[in-house]
Scaffold this active site. Structure first.
Site, short mmCIF file in Angstrom:
data_model
loop_
_atom_site.label_atom_id
_atom_site.label_comp_id
_atom_site.label_asym_id
_atom_site.label_seq_id
_atom_site.Cartn_x
_atom_site.Cartn_y
_atom_site.Cartn_z
N ARG A 5 3.41 -12.69 0.42
CA ARG A 5 3.00 -12.08 -0.84
C ARG A 5 1.65 -12.63 -1.27
NH1 ARG A 5 5.27 -10.29 -5.96
NH2 ARG A 5 3.43 -9.59 -7.12
N ASP A 53 8.47 -8.36 -3.53
CA ASP A 53 8.43 -8.70 -4.95
C ASP A 53 9.85 -9.08 -5.35
OD1 ASP A 53 7.59 -9.00 -7.56
OD2 ASP A 53 7.78 -6.88 -8.05
#
Length: 218
Positions: free
Chosen positions: A127, A139
């Site tokens: 990420r 996420d």
């Protein structure tokens, strides 16, 4: 609790190296039972709920790997997962569609430590936070932690925007325990979101995140 979920998600045969994670490598090696000697339980464990999303690369594979890493972490057990839904991006719209889901956890970690674990798993899976609401390989958001209410710089519980987002509400309704104080409200809002097609939400697939035999995502 029965954890044999009837899910069929595409799980890649190779993902980023998980040697820094708390559990077993993604493609085999150390067994889950040896990697995680104790599961959270008893009076000291709390029920928590998280949202998962991905819109880059092998989206379903990233969701599955995040679940595996969390379940292999000390003090965390994944006790339920939702179906997977595809949704339009919100905020920054010039990006691919997301796959979204939710998971129920049983944990002995305090809320802030659980949040930091989620952030660590995001980082392990690549990420990068460069565009607000922008594309992301994974996420992970902490939505609920028992009956805890808190408002700190690092963490707000319940998640302050969870009741506004179809991509959170619909999967959460799949796993939120009967009798939870928010269950009726979440179910009602989720049903309305599906009926109205908010955020373009559609049922996409289901996921068997414990199995490595599924094909790659098309």
């Amino acid at each position: 609790m029965d954890k044999s979920f009837p899910f069929k998600i595409n799980i890649p045969k190779q993902l980023p190296d998980s040697s820094s994670a708390a559990g077993a490598p993604a493609g085999g090696g150390e067994s889950r039972s040896s990697a995680k000697s104790a599961k959270p339980g008893g009076a000291g464990a709390a029920a928590a709920y998280i949202a998962l999303g991905s819109n880059l690369g092998d989206r379903s594979g990233m969701l599955a790997e995040a679940l595996r890493r969390l379940d292999a972490s000390e003090g965390v057990e994944v006790t339920g997962v939702s179906a997977v839904y595809e949704t339009d991006p919100v905020g920054y719209t010039e990006q691919p569609a997301f796959l979204n889901m939710a998971a129920a956890l049983r944990t002995t970690l305090p809320p802030l430590d659980l949040l930091r674990l989620l952030l660590a798993v995001e980082q392990q899976l690549g990420r990068v936070r460069d565009v607000r609401w922008g594309p992301r390989v994974i996420d992970l958001d902490l939505l609920l932690y028992g009956a805890v209410k808190m408002d700190e710089e690092e963490l707000t519980l319940p998640h302050p925007r969870m009741m506004e987002r179809a991509f959170v509400l619909v999967p959460l309704a799949d796993v939120l325990a009967a009798g939870h104080p928010l269950q009726a409200e979440v179910a009602e809002l989720a049903l309305a979101a599906l009926r109205e097609g908010k955020e373009g939400i559609v049922s996409w697939n289901t996921i068997n995140w414990r199995s490595g035999s599924a094909p790659f995502e098309n």
